[in-house]
Design an enzyme around this catalytic site. Structure first.
Site, PDB file in Angstrom:
ATOM      1  N   GLU A 141      -6.505  -0.503  -6.185  1.00  0.00           N
ATOM      2  CA  GLU A 141      -5.799  -1.279  -7.220  1.00  0.00           C
ATOM      3  C   GLU A 141      -4.924  -2.260  -6.456  1.00  0.00           C
ATOM      4  OE1 GLU A 141      -6.149  -1.090 -10.452  1.00  0.00           O
ATOM      5  OE2 GLU A 141      -7.301   0.758 -10.613  1.00  0.00           O
TER       6      GLU A 141
ATOM      7  N   CYS B 113       2.034  -6.002 -10.424  1.00  0.00           N
ATOM      8  CA  CYS B 113       0.714  -6.548 -10.072  1.00  0.00           C
ATOM      9  C   CYS B 113       0.170  -7.478 -11.134  1.00  0.00           C
ATOM     10  CB  CYS B 113      -0.255  -5.412  -9.799  1.00  0.00           C
ATOM     11  SG  CYS B 113      -0.368  -4.237 -11.155  1.00  0.00           S
TER      12      CYS B 113
HETATM   13  P1  NAD Z   1       1.481  -2.573   0.785  1.00  0.00           P
HETATM   14  O1  NAD Z   1       0.026  -2.850   0.857  1.00  0.00           O
HETATM   15  O2  NAD Z   1       2.371  -3.156   1.826  1.00  0.00           O
HETATM   16  O3  NAD Z   1       1.756  -0.999   0.841  1.00  0.00           O
HETATM   17  C1  NAD Z   1       1.128  -0.104  -0.052  1.00  0.00           C
HETATM   18  C2  NAD Z   1       1.109   1.282   0.567  1.00  0.00           C
HETATM   19  O4  NAD Z   1       0.249   1.275   1.718  1.00  0.00           O
HETATM   20  C3  NAD Z   1       2.467   1.762   1.060  1.00  0.00           C
HETATM   21  O5  NAD Z   1       2.603   3.139   0.768  1.00  0.00           O
HETATM   22  C4  NAD Z   1       2.378   1.546   2.570  1.00  0.00           C
HETATM   23  O6  NAD Z   1       3.238   2.364   3.311  1.00  0.00           O
HETATM   24  C5  NAD Z   1       0.920   1.902   2.812  1.00  0.00           C
HETATM   25  N1  NAD Z   1       0.344   1.410   4.065  1.00  0.00           N
HETATM   26  C6  NAD Z   1       0.785   0.403   4.865  1.00  0.00           C
HETATM   27  N2  NAD Z   1      -0.048   0.266   5.922  1.00  0.00           N
HETATM   28  C7  NAD Z   1      -1.035   1.182   5.785  1.00  0.00           C
HETATM   29  C8  NAD Z   1      -2.191   1.531   6.548  1.00  0.00           C
HETATM   30  N3  NAD Z   1      -2.519   0.891   7.657  1.00  0.00           N
HETATM   31  N4  NAD Z   1      -2.993   2.523   6.081  1.00  0.00           N
HETATM   32  C9  NAD Z   1      -2.705   3.163   4.943  1.00  0.00           C
HETATM   33  N5  NAD Z   1      -1.604   2.889   4.176  1.00  0.00           N
HETATM   34  C10 NAD Z   1      -0.781   1.921   4.608  1.00  0.00           C
HETATM   35  O7  NAD Z   1       1.934  -2.998  -0.669  1.00  0.00           O
HETATM   36  P2  NAD Z   1       3.391  -2.992  -1.304  1.00  0.00           P
HETATM   37  O8  NAD Z   1       4.211  -4.095  -0.742  1.00  0.00           O
HETATM   38  O9  NAD Z   1       3.957  -1.604  -1.247  1.00  0.00           O
HETATM   39  O10 NAD Z   1       3.027  -3.308  -2.839  1.00  0.00           O
HETATM   40  C11 NAD Z   1       2.831  -4.590  -3.307  1.00  0.00           C
HETATM   41  C12 NAD Z   1       1.370  -4.885  -3.533  1.00  0.00           C
HETATM   42  O11 NAD Z   1       0.789  -3.869  -4.357  1.00  0.00           O
HETATM   43  C13 NAD Z   1       1.160  -6.176  -4.292  1.00  0.00           C
HETATM   44  O12 NAD Z   1       0.079  -6.885  -3.736  1.00  0.00           O
HETATM   45  C14 NAD Z   1       0.825  -5.709  -5.702  1.00  0.00           C
HETATM   46  O13 NAD Z   1       0.103  -6.624  -6.484  1.00  0.00           O
HETATM   47  C15 NAD Z   1       0.047  -4.467  -5.417  1.00  0.00           C
HETATM   48  N6  NAD Z   1       0.024  -3.601  -6.610  1.00  0.00           N
HETATM   49  C16 NAD Z   1      -1.144  -3.471  -7.299  1.00  0.00           C
HETATM   50  C17 NAD Z   1      -1.170  -2.689  -8.461  1.00  0.00           C
HETATM   51  C18 NAD Z   1      -2.421  -2.492  -9.265  1.00  0.00           C
HETATM   52  O14 NAD Z   1      -2.476  -1.554 -10.053  1.00  0.00           O
HETATM   53  N7  NAD Z   1      -3.431  -3.340  -9.146  1.00  0.00           N
HETATM   54  C19 NAD Z   1       0.000  -2.072  -8.896  1.00  0.00           C
HETATM   55  C20 NAD Z   1       1.173  -2.255  -8.160  1.00  0.00           C
HETATM   56  C21 NAD Z   1       1.183  -3.023  -7.013  1.00  0.00           C
END
Ligand code: NAD
Length: 477
Positions: free
Chosen positions: A243, A277
Site C-alpha cells: 500500500e 496517502c
Molecule cells: P517509509 O517508506 O519511509 O517507511 C515505511 C516503513 O518502512 C517504516 O516502518 C520504516 O521503518 C520501514 N522501512 C524503512 N526502510 C526499510 C527497509 N529497507 N526494509 C523494510 N522496511 C523498511 O514511509 P513513511 O514515511 O513511514 O510513510 C509515508 C509513505 O507511506 C507515503 O508515501 C504514503 O503515501 C505512504 N502511505 C501509503 C498508504 C496506503 O494505504 N496506500 C497509507 C499510509 C501511508
C-alpha cells in the site's frame, strides 16, 4: 518510559533505546523505544512460527470471536492509545481518536465478511469431486508507517489473524509507542506468539523481509522503500502486498456547486497536515471557475489554526519529523525560487512555540504547469497546487498522466456526468463528491492503488485473498 519489544506476549528489553520526541514540542522527550536487531527479528519470527502451528487449527468462529473481544478492549482504551500516538506522530488527538473507532468498525466489517470469504468451494461431476480450501500462509511481516499507524496496523492484522496466520509487526520509528500499546492490549486475547512487535528501521525491516520463515510481507509506506522490500523478499520468493503513495487528482466539473465542494476539497487536502496517502494532491478546475475557486480555497485555508496536536482548538498540527519538515520546506523553497504563484496561509496559535515544533503554514499554489514537480510529486504535506483545464478530454489526460494511481475524485451536481469521468480515471479508487469512502464504501471497496501506488488491496472481502493459500483436492471417481 522504556517501551520494549513484544515477543510471545512478553516484554523484551534490548541493549539500545531510541529517544522519542514530541514533534509539536521538540524539547519534550516522550519515551525511549527499544532498538531491535536481526536476532530479535529471528526470535520474533520463530515465536510467530511456533504459534502458527496451533493457531491455524483454531476454528474460524473462535478466531473471529477473540478478535471482536480485543476490539471491545481497544475501544475502552481508545483515549490512552490515542494520547500517546498523537504525542508521538503529531496528528491531532481528535483525528487519532476517530482513527481508533474507524479501525474497530473495520474489524467488525471484516468479521461480517469472513465466514463467506473462507467457505471452501465443493464441486462434483461424473468424473470427479473437487474441493478448494483456503488455508493460512504462516508468519506474515507487517511493516507500517507513522501517519495513521493504528488503522494501518489493524487493517493488516485483523484479516491476517482471522485467516489463521500469525504476525510480526514493525512500526515506524516515529510512531512506535501507540502501536505497542494497541498491540499489547490485543495480544493479551490471543495465544502467545500470534502477535509480536519488533522496533527499528531499515536494519530490522531488512531482517524481517529476508527471513526464510516469513511467508508474505504486507507493507504500507513509500515507493522507494517498497523497492528495497521487494528486492529483499526475492531471495526467498515471498509474496508482497504493498500500500504505497498516491498523487490523487480532484477534478471539479463545470456544474459543481463551489459552496459545497470547496470546504470538502480543503479538508481532503489538508487533513492530517496533508500527510495521508489518499490526500488530494492536485486540483483541476475549469478555466472560467479558476480565479473564484482559488480565492475560495485560500480563504478557507487561511482559517486553519496551526498548533499543538493535543490542543483542542488546533485544526492543523505539526508535521511528523525533521525529515518531513526539511523535505516539505525544501519543496516550498524551490517553488518560491521558481517564481510560482503561491499563497502562504493559516494562523499560528502559539507563536512562541512555533520554532519548538515542526510547524508549517499551508501553501496553495496557482498558475503552475501540469507537469511541474509540485503537481507530479507526492507532497505528503500541506501544499496544494490548483491547475486550470480547458476540456474534459484534457483533464482526464492530466489526471492519468502519473505513475501513481491510488485515489481520485470527481465533483459535480450531476451524478451521471461525474460517473462518466470517474470511469475513465486510472486509479484504485474514485470518489464522487467526497474524497474518501462512505461507510458502505469503507466496508466493500477494496482499498489500494494501481501502477506504482500498490500491489494488492486492503479492507473489503478481497483483503482475505492476500493472506491465504489455495489448496485444491481432486478425487478421481
Ligand atoms: P517509509 O517508506 O519511509 O517507511 C515505511 C516503513 O518502512 C517504516 O516502518 C520504516 O521503518 C520501514 N522501512 C524503512 N526502510 C526499510 C527497509 N529497507 N526494509 C523494510 N522496511 C523498511 O514511509 P513513511 O514515511 O513511514 O510513510 C509515508 C509513505 O507511506 C507515503 O508515501 C504514503 O503515501 C505512504 N502511505 C501509503 C498508504 C496506503 O494505504 N496506500 C497509507 C499510509 C501511508
Amino acid at each position: 518510559m522504556n517501551v520494549n519489544l513484544l515477543i510471545n506476549n512478553e516484554d523484551v528489553a534490548t541493549e539500545q533505546y531510541t529517544e522519542a520526541k514530541d514533534p509539536g514540542r521538540l524539547d519534550e522527550t516522550i519515551g525511549y523505544i527499544a532498538k531491535g536487531n536481526a536476532s530479535h527479528v529471528d526470535h520474533a519470527v520463530q515465536a510467530a512460527h511456533s504459534a502458527f502451528l496451533s493457531w491455524r487449527q483454531v476454528q474460524l468462529e473462535d478466531r473471529i470471536s477473540l478478535l471482536l473481544k480485543s476490539a471491545k478492549e481497544i475501544e475502552k482504551e481508545a483515549a490512552s492509545i490515542a494520547y500517546i500516538t498523537s504525542k508521538e506522530n503529531g496528528i491531532l488527538l481528535k483525528r487519532t481518536i476517530d482513527e481508533i473507532y474507524l479501525s474497530v468498525k473495520d474489524m467488525k466489517n471484516l468479521a461480517d465478511l469472513a465466514t463467506a470469504a473462507f467457505e471452501p468451494r465443493v464441486m462434483e461431476d461424473s468424473s470427479g469431486w473437487v474441493r478448494i480450501n483456503k488455508k493460512p500462509m504462516g508468519v506474515i511481516a507487517c511493516i507500517v508507517p507513522w501517519n495513521a499507524p493504528l488503522v494501518l496496523t489493524l487493517q493488516k492484522i485483523a484479516p491476517i489473524i482471522m485467516a489463521g496466520n500469525t504476525v510480526v509487526v514493525k512500526p515506524s520509528p516515529s510512531a512506535s509507542m501507540g502501536v505497542k500499546r494497541l498491540l499489547q492490549i490485543m495480544a493479551g486475547f490471543f495465544p502467545p506468539g500470534v502477535i509480536n512487535i519488533v522496533f527499528g528501521d531499515a536494519e530490522v525491516g531488512n531482517a524481517l523481509t529476508s527471513h526464510p520463515l516469513v511467508r508474505k510481507i504486507s507493507f504500507t509506506g513509500g515507493g522507494p522503500t517498497a523497492v528495497s522490500v521487494m528486492k529483499a523478499a526475492a531471495d526467498t520468493l515471498k509474496g508482497v502486498h504493498f500500500e504505497l503513495g498516491g498523487n490523487d487528482p480532484a477534478i471539479i466539473l463545470d456544474d459543481a456547486n463551489l459552496d459545497e465542494v470547496t470546504p470538502k476539497i480543503v479538508e481532503g487536502a489538508f487533513r492530517r497536515t496533508g500527510q495521508f496517502c489518499f490526500a488530494i494532491k492536485r486540483v483541476y478546475v475549469p478555466m472560467h471557475m479558476y480565479d473564484e475557486f482559488y480565492d475560495r480555497v485560500c480563504k478557507l485555508t487561511d482559517s486553519y489554526q496551526i498548533g499543538h496536536q493535543l490542543n483542542e482548538d488546533a485544526t492543523m498540527g505539526p508535521v511528523n519529523s525533521h525529515l518531513q519538515y526539511s523535505r516539505i520546506k525544501a519543496l516550498i523553497d524551490n517553488l518560491d525560487k521558481s517564481g510560482a504563484h503561491m499563497t502562504t496561509l493559516g494562523q499560528r496559535m502559539e507563536p512562541d512555540n512555533w520554532d519548538n515544533g515542526y510547524y508549517i503554514h499551508p501553501v496553495v499554489v496557482r498558475d503552475v504547469s501540469p507537469s511541474a514537480d509540485i503537481v507530479v510529486c507526492e507532497q505528503f504535506g500541506p501544499v496544494l497546487p490548483i491547475i486550470p483545464y480547458r476540456s474534459e478530454r484534457e483533464v482526464i489526460q492530466y489526471a492519468n498522466d502519473s505513475e501513481l494511481g491510488l485515489g481520485s475524485s470527481v465533483w459535480s451536481e450531476d451524478f451521471e456526468h461525474a460517473l462518466r469521468l470517474a470511469d475513465e480515471i486510472e486509479a484504485g479508487m474514485t470518489f464522487i463528491n467526497g474524497h474518501g469512502q462512505t461507510p458502505l464504501g469503507s466496508k466493500y471497496i477494496p482499498f489500494g492503488g494501481i501502477k506504482q501506488s500498490g500491489i494488492g488491496r486492503e479492507k473489503s472481502i478481497e483483503v482475505f485473498d492476500e493472506f491465504i493459500e489455495y489448496h485444491g483436492i481432486n478425487y478421481h471417481k
